[in-house]
Design a protein around this motif. Structure first.
Motif, PDB file in Angstrom:
ATOM      1  N   UNK A  25       3.314  18.735  -1.450  1.00  0.00           N
ATOM      2  CA  UNK A  25       4.185  17.938  -0.593  1.00  0.00           C
ATOM      3  C   UNK A  25       3.503  16.694  -0.034  1.00  0.00           C
ATOM      4  N   UNK A  26       2.206  16.551  -0.220  1.00  0.00           N
ATOM      5  CA  UNK A  26       1.457  15.505   0.476  1.00  0.00           C
ATOM      6  C   UNK A  26       1.882  14.098   0.151  1.00  0.00           C
ATOM      7  N   UNK A  27       2.213  13.849  -1.098  1.00  0.00           N
ATOM      8  CA  UNK A  27       2.473  12.478  -1.500  1.00  0.00           C
ATOM      9  C   UNK A  27       3.961  12.146  -1.598  1.00  0.00           C
ATOM     10  N   UNK A  28       4.795  13.193  -1.468  1.00  0.00           N
ATOM     11  CA  UNK A  28       6.219  13.059  -1.764  1.00  0.00           C
ATOM     12  C   UNK A  28       6.867  11.830  -1.125  1.00  0.00           C
ATOM     13  N   UNK A  29       6.697  11.698   0.169  1.00  0.00           N
ATOM     14  CA  UNK A  29       7.383  10.616   0.868  1.00  0.00           C
ATOM     15  C   UNK A  29       7.039   9.256   0.319  1.00  0.00           C
ATOM     16  N   UNK A  30       5.765   9.075  -0.026  1.00  0.00           N
ATOM     17  CA  UNK A  30       5.311   7.762  -0.478  1.00  0.00           C
ATOM     18  C   UNK A  30       5.819   7.425  -1.878  1.00  0.00           C
ATOM     19  N   UNK A  53       3.735   8.611  10.458  1.00  0.00           N
ATOM     20  CA  UNK A  53       4.966   7.832  10.368  1.00  0.00           C
ATOM     21  C   UNK A  53       5.606   7.650  11.737  1.00  0.00           C
ATOM     22  N   UNK A  54       4.889   8.002  12.792  1.00  0.00           N
ATOM     23  CA  UNK A  54       5.261   7.833  14.206  1.00  0.00           C
ATOM     24  C   UNK A  54       6.401   8.753  14.673  1.00  0.00           C
ATOM     25  N   UNK A  55       7.150   9.314  13.732  1.00  0.00           N
ATOM     26  CA  UNK A  55       8.325  10.132  14.075  1.00  0.00           C
ATOM     27  C   UNK A  55       7.987  11.154  15.175  1.00  0.00           C
ATOM     28  N   UNK A  56       6.955  11.944  14.925  1.00  0.00           N
ATOM     29  CA  UNK A  56       6.615  12.995  15.891  1.00  0.00           C
ATOM     30  C   UNK A  56       5.841  12.471  17.091  1.00  0.00           C
ATOM     31  N   UNK A  57       5.190  11.333  16.946  1.00  0.00           N
ATOM     32  CA  UNK A  57       4.511  10.744  18.107  1.00  0.00           C
ATOM     33  C   UNK A  57       5.556  10.319  19.129  1.00  0.00           C
ATOM     34  N   UNK A  58       6.611   9.707  18.627  1.00  0.00           N
ATOM     35  CA  UNK A  58       7.694   9.260  19.516  1.00  0.00           C
ATOM     36  C   UNK A  58       8.305  10.459  20.238  1.00  0.00           C
ATOM     37  N   UNK A  63       4.067  15.715   6.856  1.00  0.00           N
ATOM     38  CA  UNK A  63       3.578  15.056   5.645  1.00  0.00           C
ATOM     39  C   UNK A  63       4.642  14.115   5.078  1.00  0.00           C
ATOM     40  N   UNK A  64       5.887  14.583   5.086  1.00  0.00           N
ATOM     41  CA  UNK A  64       6.969  13.754   4.552  1.00  0.00           C
ATOM     42  C   UNK A  64       7.130  12.486   5.392  1.00  0.00           C
ATOM     43  N   UNK A  65       7.129  12.643   6.717  1.00  0.00           N
ATOM     44  CA  UNK A  65       7.266  11.462   7.594  1.00  0.00           C
ATOM     45  C   UNK A  65       6.197  10.420   7.268  1.00  0.00           C
ATOM     46  N   UNK A  66       4.957  10.887   7.191  1.00  0.00           N
ATOM     47  CA  UNK A  66       3.844   9.964   6.964  1.00  0.00           C
ATOM     48  C   UNK A  66       3.962   9.273   5.617  1.00  0.00           C
ATOM     49  N   UNK A  67       4.370  10.030   4.623  1.00  0.00           N
ATOM     50  CA  UNK A  67       4.528   9.440   3.287  1.00  0.00           C
ATOM     51  C   UNK A  67       5.621   8.390   3.276  1.00  0.00           C
ATOM     52  N   UNK A  68       6.741   8.692   3.923  1.00  0.00           N
ATOM     53  CA  UNK A  68       7.838   7.714   3.969  1.00  0.00           C
ATOM     54  C   UNK A  68       7.363   6.431   4.648  1.00  0.00           C
ATOM     55  N   UNK A  69       6.612   6.594   5.741  1.00  0.00           N
ATOM     56  CA  UNK A  69       6.140   5.405   6.467  1.00  0.00           C
ATOM     57  C   UNK A  69       5.272   4.540   5.560  1.00  0.00           C
ATOM     58  N   UNK A  70       4.430   5.173   4.780  1.00  0.00           N
ATOM     59  CA  UNK A  70       3.597   4.382   3.871  1.00  0.00           C
ATOM     60  C   UNK A  70       4.455   3.747   2.775  1.00  0.00           C
ATOM     61  N   UNK A  71       5.463   4.458   2.344  1.00  0.00           N
ATOM     62  CA  UNK A  71       6.362   3.903   1.334  1.00  0.00           C
ATOM     63  C   UNK A  71       7.152   2.719   1.875  1.00  0.00           C
ATOM     64  N   UNK A  72       7.654   2.854   3.090  1.00  0.00           N
ATOM     65  CA  UNK A  72       8.375   1.737   3.709  1.00  0.00           C
ATOM     66  C   UNK A  72       7.404   0.573   3.912  1.00  0.00           C
ATOM     67  N   UNK A  73       6.182   0.907   4.268  1.00  0.00           N
ATOM     68  CA  UNK A  73       5.155  -0.128   4.414  1.00  0.00           C
ATOM     69  C   UNK A  73       4.987  -0.911   3.124  1.00  0.00           C
ATOM     70  N   UNK A  74       4.894  -0.205   2.026  1.00  0.00           N
ATOM     71  CA  UNK A  74       4.741  -0.905   0.748  1.00  0.00           C
ATOM     72  C   UNK A  74       5.967  -1.779   0.460  1.00  0.00           C
ATOM     73  N   UNK A  75       7.139  -1.245   0.751  1.00  0.00           N
ATOM     74  CA  UNK A  75       8.361  -1.963   0.397  1.00  0.00           C
ATOM     75  C   UNK A  75       8.596  -3.193   1.270  1.00  0.00           C
TER      76      UNK A  75
END
Lengths: 155, 265, 133, 158, 624
Positions: free
Chosen positions: C84-89, A139-144, C21-33
């Motif tokens: 926790x893996x999928x939570x953000x998405x 999600x780039x957060x930590x990359x930034x 994991x949460x960050x990555x999931x949110x990013x994918x969720x925002x991507x979908x939205x």
């Protein structure tokens, strides 16, 4: 076949290649430097970024023959004398990677960014400059965060 | 990639000769569009003529009233050049929006113009500044250079050597990028050089870059964003795809034109 | 964009990794939205076959995220931990759509809410406002 | 990718002459953009090779051109389809209608195009413009060949 | 060096190889005499294959073999399978069409593989593929799930009339209808959950290798679950016997669900390696990933929520059409059913819920689990409809949620799920406070003054993570086990190998699992090595997906650690000459309670291997 001679991570290498060989193929297949990755075919993902004569370029969008005579640095050549480059350290310290596949390209892009824009990078600048590097995990957060920290540490 | 023969040109003359000799050949500048196309096997020229090593094609200089940029000058060089930033800051700003940093390190102004992608940025600057494209054979005004979708006035073995941009009194560029490719969904370049006011639009037109007379007229009277109030381009003749309908593009032309004018004024 | 996420993962072994994991999931969720959508035409041709047309979230599409926890232990495993893996998405796409519909004042916003879709939604709000006057 | 386009031309030529030209293989070969060969298989079917060039993309399509729904001298449908190897395939068709008009014949068309495979997957932003350009080119070439000067007066719609 | 503790943000041990370019992804592996495969894919969404002419192609430079669906059929290679049986409302079984690894007689989506070329180099394979002539009989196609069941829609699989795989339902329709009759307010919504392409940055890749000497197979593949891949390929596809088949999933560059499934390409690589007698490798180009990786989501949904006069939810009714694509991928049937409907209660007390799901074939890439798999879709339904209901009855959406939250546990939903614990108001309050929800109105007004719109959106979610073995899963048709394995092997010098059936493709298991074992055994993380992703090393496992590695995988590790400690105590009792019941294990030491007699973990490990000090009839040597 075409012959190319270039310096890769400080070592001079020569190879006879089919002209359609990409720089990334030369690195991966001929020199077995598999740290440079291929993640797309349209020049967007940035997993293949290396430095050619000090500039970050996409090695999947450059023919090996175009790099004839050039100085190439790949992720494998970044750490000096067994000591991690400050940007590598920063990625680890800030959890700036997960699966690690985009990481070499991210780090190479980040190092050149610091070389161009200096050691004090704000979040906005870093995010804009990462336009050509895709990451699906972090999600780039930590990359930034990692790049901001790595930039300071490169001083 | 399909197989091809590779030739490295020593100079422009050499390149032109190689192009002519090779027949079904392509000029390789930065390669940022050509190489992906070859990789996907959407083209298979018999030969590539690489002008990457031709030094005379690179460089940025102010010559008289013109800013002269060599065809092989990389986008990153234009974006960061002190000369460009002083003479035509809008052009440096435009160059900084092309592709991404790695693409800007490799892609060239000549390659971009010769390709005349309907969503590329440089054609808007050329047309919007009234540039002259200098080739191995002649000088072509921008108004006559861009001939529609991917088509230019260039002949088969004709090579762009320089682009001459008249230095304007003021100029501005605003771009709404395609969210995926980051090419221009719509980009508008405006400039004012004495009585010559130009508004050039890229990304929107079916036939590539075009000028908007009505906006130019309004800006001639009053070079400000406000002057463009109420002026709308018609959706007809504009591109429509999964990213933006012609109507949306028409709307964006108005918005981007105002932003460009505001940044220029 | 301001983003706050509170998750309950029970006992957390390594918070740094869990937050990642949460960050990555949110990013994918925002991507979908907002950005991502595979499109087939009426003949079944995939028209989003590259990153030129399939919009992947990039760094400049996203903000930094505020992530925090509440903790209730999971009683059905010895560590009291939850996945926790999928939570953000999971929670992200709908939060974004709820925010956009809140902003435009009506519910007619599709996913992905692309610039064109949001523009159309804003046009519709203007029309609705006019009709109400 | 599927697209639809329409347009019309007024030609200072009699309807029968326009109709004859629409059925003349040599005329068709000259007018189909990028057509390298058109070989007659029957009165209504031809084997065709065309070279499509769109910017950096260059693909050779091998396929067929067919004339369908013939209603002389008023209307027919011209259909083409070709395989471009790894690039994918392209299909296009145009329903052409002729009507008497002041000083000649009104030719109107409704064309549609479809591409598949890699071209559809990767060429999203190029296809609409290209298809439109090809349709325009065919009919303006046709008008120009039949009556020089009339090819530029066509009216095209989305 | 000291032990790590649970809850510490320990930096990752796997990072060193990734940040220095020393990761070993499948495409980084080179095998002696390897060959390269290229798949010729259909450009048509739906067509019969009237003929494949590979004569010219097979004579091209470097070409070793060209295979088509006919060769697959001749060798009796089994079809790819969907591992979860779903029954329709009427009790009938789901109608799964055949899914051969190379198309036989018909292609059903753009990207369906028609032939594979095996050559000395990737370019040669591709050169030859472009010379293969396929004669297609193009058929009409349907891509839109909402139109797949239309009367005129083309039939995609013969055994699935109206392209319908199943018509499934969960919940009590009568109770829902009754509740809607009592409702003060009903909110109705229609929406599409958009189709996504997972896009792990590492494209899928595989290397198949057959060893003629041992008659055994090895597959390196970008898999989230190598054991399941081996099981399916040996038991169902029947390519290689399970005991002579090693599947290795090395470093994997992201999965997000898309690398769970067993795909045609790796199947063909392993099958073809025996036929050509050399290793066969394949790496997807990104364009192939777009076409042929399993996609995610793609639901068309109508939802209705019934609310009473006090703002309490009475019932929820959902009707979804799920696009399954052209073939049923490995988990595809379960995603829009069992992983979807049981989550529709969200965090709310909803007395009655009824959900119908129709799974349909279309001429598109197979659709399967993508991060969240069914749960984001369920969350979207409930959180949209709750949000809109709150707006319609003019109640603050946060307040409306709180009013309907489940507050006591365990809680049985009307859609099978039983919730064991949670603090929903606590989480929401914390989020509202951190986000400064109270002052949102001020921010919105300020934006409006600047000519901009501002909105706020909430969502509360519940996730069924780490689906574990249960009689319910069996009853619901799950065809694989859902447990996880772990083995703790201690070497004589006290070093610890943790073997797990989970697979890390970015999650950092090498760190988290080691951290857990370090904390439990009181030994430094540097003494621990986590091993995963190799069927020859790890006895069995289900892999990593569905947020399961924590709750299921680490639970297994804890149990294995407990066994090691228990055995260590037995050994320590003999070594320290005390009763076993008096031995305590604390801070990496075995200690005789109430005395200062103790032995380090490593010392006991060594004694366990030396085995002189205890009766081997009672205690086996070694420490596991």
């Amino acid at each position: 076949m075409a012959s190319v001679t270039l310096t890769v991570n400080g070592r001079t290498v020569s190879a006879d290649v089919d002209p359609r060989t990409l720089l990334v193929q030369l690195l991966r297949e001929h020199l077995h430097l598999t740290g440079t990755h291929v993640g797309c075919d349209t020049s967007q993902c940035g997993a293949c970024v290396v430095h050619v004569n000090g500039r970050a370029v996409k090695s999947c969008t450059l023919l090996a023959v175009q790099a004839d005579g050039a100085k190439v640095v790949t992720i494998e050549g970044l750490a000096a004398n067994g000591k991690l480059h400050p940007m590598q350290e920063a990625f680890r310290e800030n959890h700036g990677l997960q699966c690690g596949f985009c990481t070499p390209g991210m780090i190479m892009t980040a190092v050149e960014l610091v070389n161009r824009k200096g050691n004090n990078l704000d979040e906005h600048t870093i995010r804009e400059e990462l336009e050509g590097n895709l990451c699906r995990c972090t999600g780039y957060h930590n990359i930034v965060k990692a790049i901001a920290a790595g930039a300071k540490a490169m001083r | 990639m399909y197989k091809f023969a590779y030739h490295k040109a020593k100079n422009v003359k050499d390149a032109a000769a190689l192009l002519k000799k090779a027949g079904d050949s392509k000029l390789l500048a930065g390669g940022q569009t050509l190489i992906p196309t070859l990789k996907l096997r959407l083209a298979g020229p018999a030969a590539l003529v690489d002008i990457g090593g031709v030094k005379e094609l690179s460089g940025i200089a102010l010559k008289g009233k013109d800013l002269v940029i060599g065809a092989m000058t990389r986008h990153a060089e234009v974006a960061t050049s002190k000369v460009v930033r002083k003479a035509i800051p809008a052009l440096a700003a435009l160059a900084e929006t092309i592709g991404d940093p790695a693409v800007r390190n490799q892609g060239t102004i000549g390659g971009s113009i010769a390709n005349n992608d309907p969503a590329a940025d440089y054609p808007a600057a050329c047309l919007g500044l009234g540039a002259t494209i200098v080739t191995s054979k002649r000088k072509i005004p921008a108004d006559k250079f861009f001939k529609g979708l991917f088509e230019t006035a260039l002949g088969d073995d004709e090579i762009i050597t320089e682009v001459h941009f008249p230095v304007p009194k003021s100029a501005g560029y605003a771009k709404f990028p395609n969210p995926a490719s980051r090419y221009a969904l719509v980009g508008v370049f405006v400039s004012r050089n004495g009585s010559d006011v130009r508004v050039a639009v890229t990304g929107a037109g079916e036939g590539g870059v075009f000028r908007v007379a009505e906006m130019e007229k309004a800006l001639q009277k009053d070079f400000s964003a406000k002057a463009l109030d109420g002026i709308a381009v018609k959706p007809r003749g504009l591109n429509s795809d999964i990213h933006a309908s012609a109507e949306y593009r028409a709307h964006l032309v108005g918005v981007m034109a105002k932003r460009a004018a505001a940044s220029a004024a | 964009m301001k983003w706050t996420a509170i998750d309950d993962f029970g006992i957390v072994i390594n918070p740094m990794i869990v937050e990642g994991q949460v960050h990555g999931g949110i990013a994918q969720g925002v991507g979908q939205a907002l950005l991502e959508g595979a499109v087939y035409d009426k003949h079944g041709q995939l028209v989003t076959g590259s990153y030129m047309d399939y919009c992947m979230p990039r760094a400049d599409n996203l903000p930094s995220f505020n992530v925090d926890y509440v903790v209730t232990k999971c009683p059905s495993n010895p560590l009291g931990i939850k996945g926790c893996g999928e939570a953000g998405a999971i929670a992200a796409p709908v939060a974004v759509v709820n925010a956009i519909t809140n902003a435009v004042g009506h519910e007619d916003v599709p996913m992905p809410a692309t610039p064109q879709a949001v523009w159309a939604a804003v046009q519709k709000s203007a029309k609705l406002r006019k009709a109400a006057e | 990718m599927a697209l639809e386009m329409t347009g019309e031309y007024v030609l200072p030529v009699a309807r029968q002459a326009v109709w004859d030209a629409l059925n003349d293989p040599e005329m068709l070969r000259r007018c189909i953009p990028g057509c390298e060969s058109l070989e007659k298989k029957s009165d209504t079917e031809f084997a065709a090779v065309t070279l499509a060039k769109v910017g950096p993309v260059k693909a050779r399509f091998k396929g067929k051109v067919r004339l369908e729904d013939l209603d002389p001298p008023s209307s027919y449908k011209i259909v083409g389809e070709g395989e471009g190897g790894i690039a994918g395939f392209a299909k296009g068709g145009a329903s052409v209608t002729l009507a008497d008009a002041e000083g000649g014949t009104r030719l109107s068309y409704r064309a549609e195009a479809q591409v598949g495979g890699k071209l559809a997957q990767l060429g999203q932003r190029l296809i609409a413009g290209t298809a439109r350009k090809m349709a325009d080119q065919f009919f303006s070439n046709f008008a120009e060949a039949l009556a020089p000067g009339s090819g530029k007066g066509g009216k095209k719609k989305g | 060096m000291s032990a790590s503790s649970i809850g510490a943000p320990v930096r990752r041990t796997e990072d060193r190889r990734f940040i220095t370019g020393r990761g070993q992804y499948t495409d980084d592996i080179r095998r002696p005499y390897q060959t390269h495969a290229y798949f010729l894919r259909s450009p048509h969404a739906h067509a019969t294959i009237k003929g494949v002419d590979a004569k010219k192609a097979s004579k091209m430079p470097g070409v070793l073999a060209i295979y088509t669906g006919e060769d697959i059929a001749k060798d009796k290679v089994g079809d790819l399978i969907c591992g979860w049986m779903v029954l329709s409302k009427d009790g009938s079984q789901m109608k799964a069409g055949r899914h051969p690894a190379l198309a036989q007689g018909k292609v059903r989506y753009v990207g369906d593989s028609v032939a594979v070329v095996i050559a000395e180099t990737p370019d040669q394979a591709k050169d030859a593929a472009s010379a293969i002539k396929v004669d297609y009989g193009v058929l009409p196609a349907v891509a839109d799930a909402a139109k797949a069941r239309d009367p005129g829609a083309p039939q995609i699989h013969e055994n699935a009339p109206r392209n319908t795989i199943y018509e499934w339902a969960l919940g009590d329709a009568a109770a829902v209808d009754a509740a809607f009759k009592r409702a003060r307010h009903v909110t109705k919504l229609d929406f599409i959950n958009n189709r996504l392409i997972p896009n792990a940055i590492e494209p899928r890749a595989a290397i198949g290798e057959y060893d003629q000497g041992t008659e055994s197979f090895t597959l390196w593949t970008t898999s989230q679950n190598p054991h399941v891949a081996r099981l399916v390929m040996s038991a169902f596809i029947g390519i290689a016997p399970e005991h002579k088949f090693r599947v290795i999933a090395p470093d994997v560059g992201g999965g997000f669900g898309s690398k769970i499934f067993i795909y045609p390409e790796e199947t063909v690589c392993i099958w073809a390696s025996k036929k050509v007698g050399r290793p066969v490798r394949w790496t997807a180009e990104r364009n192939e990933s777009f076409q042929a990786d399993a996609h995610g989501r793609d639901h068309v949904t109508h939802a209705e929520l019934a609310v009473d006069e006090r703002g309490k939810i009475l019932a929820l009714k959902v009707k979804t059409t799920a696009n399954i694509g052209a073939y049923m991928s490995t988990f595809s049937s379960a995603v829009p059913t069992f992983l979807y409907a049981p989550l529709l209660s969200g965090q709310y007390e909803i007395p009655a819920i009824y959900c119908e799901v129709d799974g349909v074939y279309t001429n598109t890439a197979p659709v399967d689990a993508y991060r969240g798999a069914g749960r984001p879709e369920a969350c979207f339904v409930i959180e949209r409809v709750v949000e809109v209901a709150a707006r319609e009855i003019r109640m603050d959406p946060a307040e409306f949620r709180k009013r309907n939250f489940i507050k006591s546990f365990p809680y049985q939903t009307p859609v099978a799920s039983l919730y064991d614990a949670g603090d929903y108001p606590g989480a929401l309050d914390k989020a509202l406070q951190l986000h400064d929800y109270r002052n949102f109105g001020k921010r919105k007004a300020e934006s409006e003054r600047n000519g901009k719109l501002r909105g706020i959106g909430l969502s509360s979610y519940i996730e069924a993570c780490g689906v574990a073995p249960s009689s319910l899963a069996g009853m619901l048709g799950c065809g694989v086990g859902l447990w996880e394995s772990a083995e703790i092997a201690v070497t004589p010098t006290g070093m610890v190998e943790v073997l797990t059936g989970c697979h890390s493709h970015g999650q950092g298991h090498e760190t988290t699992f080691a951290q857990l074992v370090s904390a439990k055994l009181g030994i430094p993380m540097e003494h621990i090595n986590v091993v995963h992703g190799d069927t020859d090393k790890v006895q069995f496992g289900m892999g990593t997906y569905g947020s399961r590695s924590g709750p299921v995988g680490m639970s297994a590790i804890v149990k294995a650690v407990d066994k090691v400690i228990a055995k260590g105590k037995k050994v320590a009792a003999h070594v320290l000459e005390a009763a076993e019941g008096d031995i305590e294990f604390k801070d990496g030491k075995f200690q005789v309670a109430g005395t200062d007699k103790s032995a380090e973990f490593g010392a006991i490990a060594l004694q366990a291997y030396i085995a002189h000090k205890f009766p081997t009839a009672e205690i086996e040597p070694g420490l596991k």
